[in-house]
Design a protein around this motif. Structure first.
Motif, PDB file in Angstrom:
ATOM      1  N   GLN A  16       0.516  -1.218  -0.055  1.00  0.00           N
ATOM      2  CA  GLN A  16       0.205   0.156  -0.281  1.00  0.00           C
ATOM      3  C   GLN A  16       1.159   1.425   0.012  1.00  0.00           C
ATOM      4  O   GLN A  16       0.265   2.952  -0.749  1.00  0.00           O
ATOM      5  N   GLU A  17       1.569   1.182   0.400  1.00  0.00           N
ATOM      6  CA  GLU A  17       2.859   2.382   1.442  1.00  0.00           C
ATOM      7  C   GLU A  17       3.663   2.677  -0.427  1.00  0.00           C
ATOM      8  O   GLU A  17       3.181   3.710  -1.048  1.00  0.00           O
ATOM      9  N   ALA A  18       4.142   2.054  -1.290  1.00  0.00           N
ATOM     10  CA  ALA A  18       4.259   1.694  -2.554  1.00  0.00           C
ATOM     11  C   ALA A  18       3.748   2.272  -3.138  1.00  0.00           C
ATOM     12  O   ALA A  18       3.666   3.213  -4.641  1.00  0.00           O
ATOM     13  N   THR A  19       2.610   2.057  -3.578  1.00  0.00           N
ATOM     14  CA  THR A  19       1.384   2.709  -4.079  1.00  0.00           C
ATOM     15  C   THR A  19       0.761   3.983  -3.447  1.00  0.00           C
ATOM     16  O   THR A  19       0.506   4.427  -5.364  1.00  0.00           O
ATOM     17  N   TRP A  34       9.480  -9.266  -7.095  1.00  0.00           N
ATOM     18  CA  TRP A  34       8.840  -8.468  -6.968  1.00  0.00           C
ATOM     19  C   TRP A  34       8.752  -7.185  -8.956  1.00  0.00           C
ATOM     20  O   TRP A  34      10.633  -6.733  -8.798  1.00  0.00           O
ATOM     21  N   THR A  35       7.849  -6.976  -9.846  1.00  0.00           N
ATOM     22  CA  THR A  35       7.952  -6.264 -10.180  1.00  0.00           C
ATOM     23  C   THR A  35       6.669  -5.385 -10.592  1.00  0.00           C
ATOM     24  O   THR A  35       5.814  -5.220  -9.565  1.00  0.00           O
ATOM     25  N   ALA A  36       7.216  -3.893 -10.892  1.00  0.00           N
ATOM     26  CA  ALA A  36       6.528  -3.159 -10.826  1.00  0.00           C
ATOM     27  C   ALA A  36       6.697  -2.353 -12.561  1.00  0.00           C
ATOM     28  O   ALA A  36       7.870  -2.202 -13.266  1.00  0.00           O
ATOM     29  N   VAL A  37       4.991  -2.162 -13.025  1.00  0.00           N
ATOM     30  CA  VAL A  37       4.884  -1.730 -14.432  1.00  0.00           C
ATOM     31  C   VAL A  37       4.192  -0.529 -14.330  1.00  0.00           C
ATOM     32  O   VAL A  37       3.586  -0.435 -13.684  1.00  0.00           O
ATOM     33  N   HIS A  38       4.725   0.347 -15.219  1.00  0.00           N
ATOM     34  CA  HIS A  38       3.759   1.823 -15.523  1.00  0.00           C
ATOM     35  C   HIS A  38       4.149   2.304 -17.248  1.00  0.00           C
ATOM     36  O   HIS A  38       5.551   1.989 -17.698  1.00  0.00           O
ATOM     37  N   ASP A  39       2.662   2.275 -18.081  1.00  0.00           N
ATOM     38  CA  ASP A  39       2.741   1.539 -19.995  1.00  0.00           C
ATOM     39  C   ASP A  39       3.888   0.976 -20.087  1.00  0.00           C
ATOM     40  O   ASP A  39       3.386  -0.004 -19.377  1.00  0.00           O
ATOM     41  N   GLU A  40       5.016   1.153 -21.008  1.00  0.00           N
ATOM     42  CA  GLU A  40       5.743   0.126 -21.291  1.00  0.00           C
ATOM     43  C   GLU A  40       7.068   0.008 -20.980  1.00  0.00           C
ATOM     44  O   GLU A  40       7.900  -0.804 -20.832  1.00  0.00           O
ATOM     45  N   THR A  41       7.125   0.363 -19.309  1.00  0.00           N
ATOM     46  CA  THR A  41       8.574   0.134 -18.640  1.00  0.00           C
ATOM     47  C   THR A  41       8.316  -0.937 -17.757  1.00  0.00           C
ATOM     48  O   THR A  41       7.183  -1.107 -16.941  1.00  0.00           O
TER      49      THR A  41
END
Length: 64
Positions: A16-19, A34-41
């Motif tokens: 929740q903190e990361a979000t 762990w994976t973070a995704v934003h658009d195509e990154t």
């Protein structure tokens, strides 16, 4: 006697903190970490803490 929070509860709070810290990014966990995704990154690290540290550097570089 108080009980220590469960590991699942702690991880949920950290997620929740990361979000909140990185709006627009989605986070997921699998066998590689762990994976973070934003658009195509798409960024992956072995732990959520390491991923958040990388996202801070990424954010600073984009602003810089």
């Amino acid at each position: 006697m108080t009980r220590a929070p469960s590991a699942d509860f702690v991880m949920e709070r950290l997620l929740q903190e990361a979000t909140r810290e990185f709006p627009g990014w989605s986070f997921e966990r699998d066998h590689s970490g762990w994976t973070a995704v934003h658009d195509e990154t798409r960024l992956t690290r072995h732990s959520l803490a390491a991923l958040r540290a990388l996202l801070r550097v990424h954010r600073a570089a984009r602003r810089g």
